[in-house]
Design a protein around this motif. Structure first.
Motif, PDB file in Angstrom:
ATOM      1  N   GLN A  52      -5.147   8.319   9.406  1.00 34.61           N
ATOM      2  CA  GLN A  52      -5.012   8.917   8.080  1.00 34.61           C
ATOM      3  C   GLN A  52      -3.587   8.897   7.529  1.00 34.61           C
ATOM      4  O   GLN A  52      -3.403   8.925   6.304  1.00 34.61           O
ATOM      5  N   TYR A  53      -2.594   8.859   8.409  1.00 35.68           N
ATOM      6  CA  TYR A  53      -1.219   9.025   7.944  1.00 35.68           C
ATOM      7  C   TYR A  53      -0.290   7.913   8.398  1.00 35.68           C
ATOM      8  O   TYR A  53       0.916   8.101   8.495  1.00 35.68           O
ATOM      9  N   ASP A  54      -0.867   6.742   8.662  1.00 31.77           N
ATOM     10  CA  ASP A  54      -0.021   5.646   9.130  1.00 31.77           C
ATOM     11  C   ASP A  54       0.972   5.212   8.054  1.00 31.77           C
ATOM     12  O   ASP A  54       2.060   4.725   8.371  1.00 31.77           O
ATOM     13  N   HIS A  55       0.624   5.401   6.787  1.00 32.10           N
ATOM     14  CA  HIS A  55       1.548   5.056   5.706  1.00 32.10           C
ATOM     15  C   HIS A  55       2.793   5.940   5.738  1.00 32.10           C
ATOM     16  O   HIS A  55       3.886   5.499   5.375  1.00 32.10           O
ATOM     17  N   ILE A  56       2.635   7.167   6.224  1.00 30.10           N
ATOM     18  CA  ILE A  56       3.796   8.057   6.344  1.00 30.10           C
ATOM     19  C   ILE A  56       4.637   7.647   7.543  1.00 30.10           C
ATOM     20  O   ILE A  56       5.874   7.673   7.495  1.00 30.10           O
ATOM     21  N   ARG A  57       3.967   7.251   8.642  1.00 32.07           N
ATOM     22  CA  ARG A  57       4.705   6.708   9.787  1.00 32.07           C
ATOM     23  C   ARG A  57       5.556   5.522   9.359  1.00 32.07           C
ATOM     24  O   ARG A  57       6.747   5.435   9.685  1.00 32.07           O
ATOM     25  N   LYS A  58       4.982   4.613   8.582  1.00 33.17           N
ATOM     26  CA  LYS A  58       5.733   3.453   8.099  1.00 33.17           C
ATOM     27  C   LYS A  58       6.876   3.883   7.175  1.00 33.17           C
ATOM     28  O   LYS A  58       7.975   3.316   7.229  1.00 33.17           O
ATOM     29  N   ARG A  59       6.619   4.859   6.328  1.00 35.42           N
ATOM     30  CA  ARG A  59       7.649   5.338   5.409  1.00 35.42           C
ATOM     31  C   ARG A  59       8.860   5.867   6.169  1.00 35.42           C
ATOM     32  O   ARG A  59      10.007   5.646   5.768  1.00 35.42           O
ATOM     33  N   ILE A  60       8.626   6.533   7.283  1.00 36.40           N
ATOM     34  CA  ILE A  60       9.721   7.124   8.051  1.00 36.40           C
ATOM     35  C   ILE A  60      10.437   6.085   8.907  1.00 36.40           C
ATOM     36  O   ILE A  60      11.661   6.105   9.042  1.00 36.40           O
ATOM     37  N   MET A  61       9.655   5.148   9.489  1.00 32.61           N
ATOM     38  CA  MET A  61      10.222   4.217  10.463  1.00 32.61           C
ATOM     39  C   MET A  61      10.835   2.973   9.822  1.00 32.61           C
ATOM     40  O   MET A  61      11.865   2.471  10.282  1.00 32.61           O
ATOM     41  N   LEU A  62      10.196   2.438   8.797  1.00 32.01           N
ATOM     42  CA  LEU A  62      10.574   1.130   8.277  1.00 32.01           C
ATOM     43  C   LEU A  62      11.560   1.250   7.122  1.00 32.01           C
ATOM     44  O   LEU A  62      11.963   2.339   6.727  1.00 32.01           O
ATOM     45  N   GLU A  63      11.956   0.102   6.592  1.00 34.07           N
ATOM     46  CA  GLU A  63      12.852   0.084   5.438  1.00 34.07           C
ATOM     47  C   GLU A  63      12.143   0.669   4.219  1.00 34.07           C
ATOM     48  O   GLU A  63      10.920   0.586   4.126  1.00 34.07           O
ATOM     49  N   PRO A  64      12.844   1.301   3.283  1.00 37.23           N
ATOM     50  CA  PRO A  64      14.308   1.409   3.168  1.00 37.23           C
ATOM     51  C   PRO A  64      14.917   2.617   3.891  1.00 37.23           C
ATOM     52  O   PRO A  64      16.127   2.802   3.873  1.00 37.23           O
TER      53      PRO A  64
END
Length: 394
Positions: A52-64
């Motif tokens: 459900q929240y993988d987009h938030i994981r990406k937001r925190i880990m990946l660029e920018p």
């Protein structure tokens, strides 16, 4: 407009608040506020975060906001082991490709932070930590997805603050060798130039909270880890890991006896037993280069893999209880400091009905690098779910 105040009161969007640390150069972004509240057991929380929240994981880990080799730990104050009184807090480990089940370098960083914070909104059970005035240490029990990890944090004389001059240590969950001396044929479409005419390699599978494929650097056709072509060895490890994830001998070894959600290949660890910066008081030393997640490279010696390597060495009768071994990364070798020191403290445990396992103590040092507040402004499509540059050119 007072931009800093708007960050604090959330008028620029709900802030995700983090403490930034590193362990031998490997980052740990500790997310202590702003991640959605998760429900159920810790493994169920991990499933919910992934689904459900993988987009938030990406937001925190990946660029920018992050980068390709970022690593994180999301605090989860409520888990089944916390409710049972066995753990003080839980955590989910995260990286560029998703969520891990164990991470030693992040555990070392978390130990310091959990002693240093006195904010009960962040760490509700902070006041339940026990201080040993004789050793000036505090014990912190952390519930990781692989199980209970018992951490010992050196402190000031009153136990209120961690002492960065002494290493943090943790006792692993049960670790075991899962596949020893596996001969793996390498088909033509998988081979890399350095392999030469060889048609197979020998490697081991071992579990230290996650499953690792352990392979000697010379099996891959390289001369060692002292001076390496990072691009070439990364290419070999990437090809090998992708192939191993579906190879029958490997997938058979990856079956965890207690929970199928732990049954996956996390990493390929390339090992060189002939080099390594040697701290005082150890019986031996070696170096490893860890490729995990989506071709991410660990800067640290990789604490969970140190656990797996100790379990493997014990299974091969190469390591006995109490024997101290130093494990380096290419970063710790470069700076001459930052090795993880490990020893087996118990070899009488079992996993499942019959699998023999060991408990390993791993110690290392972590340091603070800063704090971060991350927000998402409306219409920011680029920053909404994060990205990697590799994605943009494919």
């Amino acid at each position: 407009m007072d931009l800093a105040q708007n960050f604090e009161n959330g008028s620029l969007g709900e802030a995700i608040k983090c403490i930034e640390m590193h362990t031998t150069g490997e980052p740990t972004r500790i997310i202590y506020s702003g991640f959605p509240c998760l429900q159920g057991t810790l493994l169920e929380q991990r499933d919910e975060a992934m689904n459900q929240y993988d987009h938030i994981r990406k937001r925190i880990m990946l660029e920018p906001r992050g980068h390709y080799d970022m690593y994180g730990a999301i605090l989860t104050p409520e888990t089944e082991l916390v409710r049972q009184g066995l753990a003080h807090i839980g955590t989910l480990f995260t990286h560029n490709g998703g969520f891990s089940t164990m991470c030693g370098h992040a555990t070392i960083a978390l130990g310091r932070f959990l002693v240093d914070t006195h904010d009960l909104k962040v760490f509700p059970k902070r006041n339940e930590l026990r201080f040993n005035p004789e050793t000036c240490e505090v014990a912190v029990n952390i519930h990781a997805p692989c199980g209970l990890v018992r951490v010992t944090v050196p402190t000031s004389s009153d136990g209120q603050k961690s002492d960065p001059s002494r290493p943090v240590s943790f006792l692993s969950t049960p670790a075991f060798a899962a596949g020893i001396n596996l001969e793996i044929p390498i088909p033509k479409e998988v081979r890399w130039p350095e392999l030469g005419p060889r048609e197979s390699i020998t490697l081991d599978i071992s579990y230290g909270g996650a499953y690792y494929a352990l392979v000697d650097v010379r099996e891959l056709g390289f001369t060692g880890l002292k001076k390496i072509d990072l691009g070439a060895i990364s290419n070999a490890a990437s090809r090998l890991k992708t192939y191993l994830m579906t190879h029958p001998l490997v997938t058979s070894a990856l079956q965890h006896p207690e929970d199928s959600r732990l049954s996956f290949l996390y990493s390929v660890m390339v090992v060189d037993r002939e080099v390594g910066s040697r701290p005082e008081g150890v019986d031996g030393v070696e170096t490893g280069l860890c490729f995990f997640a989506d071709d991410e490279i660990d800067r640290s010696p990789t604490g969970s893999c140190v656990t797996a390597r100790m379990a493997l060495a014990h299974a091969k009768n190469l390591r006995s209880i109490g024997q101290k071994w130093a494990y380096n990364s290419i970063v710790s070798n470069h700076f001459g400091t930052g090795a993880f020191v490990a020893s087996i403290v118990d070899d009488s445990v079992r996993v499942g009905d019959s699998k023999e396992a060991v408990i390993v103590r791993v110690e290392g040092k972590a340091y603070y690098t800063g704090t971060s507040n991350f927000i998402l402004e409306e219409d920011d499509l680029t920053g909404e779910s994060g990205f990697t540059l590799k994605q943009c050119v494919q």
